[in-house]
Design an enzyme around this catalytic site. Structure first.
Site, mmCIF file in Angstrom:
data_model
loop_
_atom_site.group_PDB
_atom_site.id
_atom_site.type_symbol
_atom_site.label_atom_id
_atom_site.label_comp_id
_atom_site.label_asym_id
_atom_site.label_seq_id
_atom_site.Cartn_x
_atom_site.Cartn_y
_atom_site.Cartn_z
ATOM 1 N N HIS A 21 -1.657 -5.495 1.616
ATOM 2 C CA HIS A 21 -2.826 -6.253 1.102
ATOM 3 C C HIS A 21 -2.773 -7.656 0.696
ATOM 4 O O HIS A 21 -1.732 -7.880 -0.258
ATOM 5 C CB HIS A 21 -3.876 -5.504 0.096
ATOM 6 C CG HIS A 21 -4.747 -6.378 -0.509
ATOM 7 N ND1 HIS A 21 -6.111 -6.474 0.375
ATOM 8 C CD2 HIS A 21 -5.049 -7.311 -1.519
ATOM 9 C CE1 HIS A 21 -6.768 -7.526 -0.637
ATOM 10 N NE2 HIS A 21 -6.183 -7.804 -1.787
ATOM 11 N N ASN A 63 -1.647 -0.295 7.514
ATOM 12 C CA ASN A 63 -1.156 -1.677 7.638
ATOM 13 C C ASN A 63 -0.450 -2.243 6.610
ATOM 14 O O ASN A 63 -0.124 -3.250 6.325
ATOM 15 C CB ASN A 63 -2.173 -2.446 7.821
ATOM 16 C CG ASN A 63 -3.424 -3.129 7.082
ATOM 17 O OD1 ASN A 63 -3.448 -2.107 5.966
ATOM 18 N ND2 ASN A 63 -4.305 -3.503 7.317
ATOM 19 N N TYR A 69 -12.342 -2.491 -2.960
ATOM 20 C CA TYR A 69 -12.912 -2.561 -1.786
ATOM 21 C C TYR A 69 -14.320 -2.369 -1.705
ATOM 22 O O TYR A 69 -14.893 -2.072 -0.596
ATOM 23 C CB TYR A 69 -12.138 -1.378 -0.945
ATOM 24 C CG TYR A 69 -10.821 -1.709 -0.309
ATOM 25 C CD1 TYR A 69 -10.581 -2.641 0.405
ATOM 26 C CD2 TYR A 69 -9.570 -0.894 -1.020
ATOM 27 C CE1 TYR A 69 -9.214 -3.345 0.785
ATOM 28 C CE2 TYR A 69 -8.264 -1.230 -0.267
ATOM 29 C CZ TYR A 69 -8.344 -2.326 0.459
ATOM 30 O OH TYR A 69 -6.870 -2.732 0.684
ATOM 31 N N THR A 121 -5.206 -8.389 10.421
ATOM 32 C CA THR A 121 -5.610 -6.887 9.856
ATOM 33 C C THR A 121 -5.079 -5.639 10.695
ATOM 34 O O THR A 121 -4.523 -4.887 9.970
ATOM 35 C CB THR A 121 -7.177 -6.773 9.756
ATOM 36 O OG1 THR A 121 -7.392 -7.847 8.745
ATOM 37 C CG2 THR A 121 -7.466 -5.605 9.182
ATOM 38 N N LYS A 127 0.892 -1.187 0.154
ATOM 39 C CA LYS A 127 -0.029 -0.122 0.028
ATOM 40 C C LYS A 127 0.813 1.050 -0.205
ATOM 41 O O LYS A 127 2.010 1.226 0.179
ATOM 42 C CB LYS A 127 -1.060 -0.100 1.410
ATOM 43 C CG LYS A 127 -1.858 -1.177 0.984
ATOM 44 C CD LYS A 127 -2.705 -1.384 2.558
ATOM 45 C CE LYS A 127 -3.872 -2.387 2.264
ATOM 46 N NZ LYS A 127 -4.840 -2.445 3.441
ATOM 47 N N GLU A 173 -9.422 -10.167 -8.071
ATOM 48 C CA GLU A 173 -8.527 -8.930 -7.678
ATOM 49 C C GLU A 173 -7.384 -9.024 -8.909
ATOM 50 O O GLU A 173 -6.819 -7.734 -9.281
ATOM 51 C CB GLU A 173 -8.078 -9.001 -6.434
ATOM 52 C CG GLU A 173 -9.094 -8.981 -5.324
ATOM 53 C CD GLU A 173 -8.446 -9.124 -3.993
ATOM 54 O OE1 GLU A 173 -7.336 -9.472 -3.641
ATOM 55 O OE2 GLU A 173 -9.310 -9.071 -3.065
HETATM 56 P P1 IDP Z 1 -7.406 -7.255 5.386
HETATM 57 O O1 IDP Z 1 -6.579 -6.321 4.606
HETATM 58 O O2 IDP Z 1 -6.592 -7.943 6.356
HETATM 59 O O3 IDP Z 1 -7.996 -8.389 4.327
HETATM 60 P P2 IDP Z 1 -10.126 -6.215 5.577
HETATM 61 O O4 IDP Z 1 -11.053 -6.553 6.729
HETATM 62 O O5 IDP Z 1 -10.451 -6.869 4.300
HETATM 63 O O6 IDP Z 1 -8.672 -6.668 6.118
HETATM 64 O O7 IDP Z 1 -10.054 -4.661 5.475
HETATM 65 C C1 IDP Z 1 -9.425 -4.091 4.364
HETATM 66 C C2 IDP Z 1 -8.689 -2.975 4.796
HETATM 67 O O8 IDP Z 1 -9.362 -2.059 5.287
HETATM 68 C C3 IDP Z 1 -7.528 -3.253 6.035
HETATM 69 O O9 IDP Z 1 -6.303 -3.895 5.616
HETATM 70 C C4 IDP Z 1 -7.252 -1.821 6.359
HETATM 71 O O10 IDP Z 1 -6.486 -1.155 5.609
HETATM 72 C C5 IDP Z 1 -8.774 -1.425 6.403
HETATM 73 N N1 IDP Z 1 -9.650 -1.364 7.614
HETATM 74 C C6 IDP Z 1 -10.425 -2.493 7.954
HETATM 75 N N2 IDP Z 1 -10.656 -2.362 9.150
HETATM 76 C C7 IDP Z 1 -10.567 -1.185 9.591
HETATM 77 C C8 IDP Z 1 -10.954 -0.112 10.787
HETATM 78 O O11 IDP Z 1 -11.544 -0.417 11.625
HETATM 79 N N3 IDP Z 1 -10.576 1.021 10.494
HETATM 80 C C9 IDP Z 1 -9.658 1.467 9.489
HETATM 81 N N4 IDP Z 1 -9.312 0.798 8.354
HETATM 82 C C10 IDP Z 1 -9.581 -0.510 8.376
HETATM 83 MG MG MG Z 2 -9.505 -8.153 2.877
#
Ligand code: IDP
Ligand code: MG
Length: 159
Positions: free
Chosen positions: A126, A123, A60, A102, A20, A137
């Site tokens: 992805h 984070n 997303y 996550t 990212k 994707e």
């Molecule tokens: P993942 O990336 O581990 O698969 P997902 O639940 O698919 O996690 O969420 C996609 C992305 O959305 C996360 O990697 C993170 O960058 C963001 N995200 C997820 N939950 C939150 C949150 O509670 N607050 C802010 N950003 C979030």
């Molecule tokens: Mg995800």
């Protein structure tokens, strides 16, 4: 996994993995790619990419009802990403393990997020969460297709 195993599987499993914008800005690209390379997966596509808004939104879209969706799309558009496709048996689940939970504060040490990040909204990486999403994707981020090549060290990685 010899040719017989490959003949019965419909397609080789692929995962869409993306550094990212925060990972690119922080100079973590080499560190992150290196972990996948050293694991032994096969790189099928790689590009530094200025993400079009429609691609970020489509990527997303399952999270579009979440309160953080707008910030998430803005985050992904905040700078170039490094888009990749990695191939291998079990690559989707394995990549998720290498990446970590996550929320980086809950990610195990030794994982990418566990070692390199502190906030869920920054984070750094992805990875697809299922083989189907790996395909979906990949089609979204690499409409130009993947690179076909022989990884000649395969006999040293696979029995
Ligand atoms: P993942 O990336 O581990 O698969 P997902 O639940 O698919 O996690 O969420 C996609 C992305 O959305 C996360 O990697 C993170 O960058 C963001 N995200 C997820 N939950 C939150 C949150 O509670 N607050 C802010 N950003 C979030
Ligand atoms: Mg995800």
């Amino acid at each position: 996994a010899g040719s017989r195993a490959r003949a019965v599987s419909v397609r080789n499993e692929i995962s869409y993995v993306m550094v990212k914008p925060d990972g690119v800005q922080r100079g973590l690209v080499g560190e992150i790619i290196g972990r996948f390379e050293r694991k032994g997966f096969k790189l099928r596509a790689l590009k530094l990419y200025s993400t079009p808004k429609e691609v970020a939104e489509e990527h997303y879209k399952d999270l579009s009802s979440k309160p953080f969706y707008k910030d998430l799309v803005q985050y992904i558009l905040s700078g170039p990403v490094v888009a990749m496709v990695w191939e291998g048996d079990g690559v989707v689940a394995s990549a998720r393990k290498l990446i970590g939970a996550t929320n980086p504060l809950a990610s195990e040490p030794g994982t990418i997020r566990g070692d390199l990040a502190i906030e869920v909204g920054r984070n750094v990486i992805h990875g697809s969460d299922s083989p189907d999403n790996g395909e979906r994707e990949t089609a979204l981020w690499f409409p130009e297709g993947l690179v076909k090549w022989d990884q000649t060290l395969e006999p040293w990685l696979k029995e």
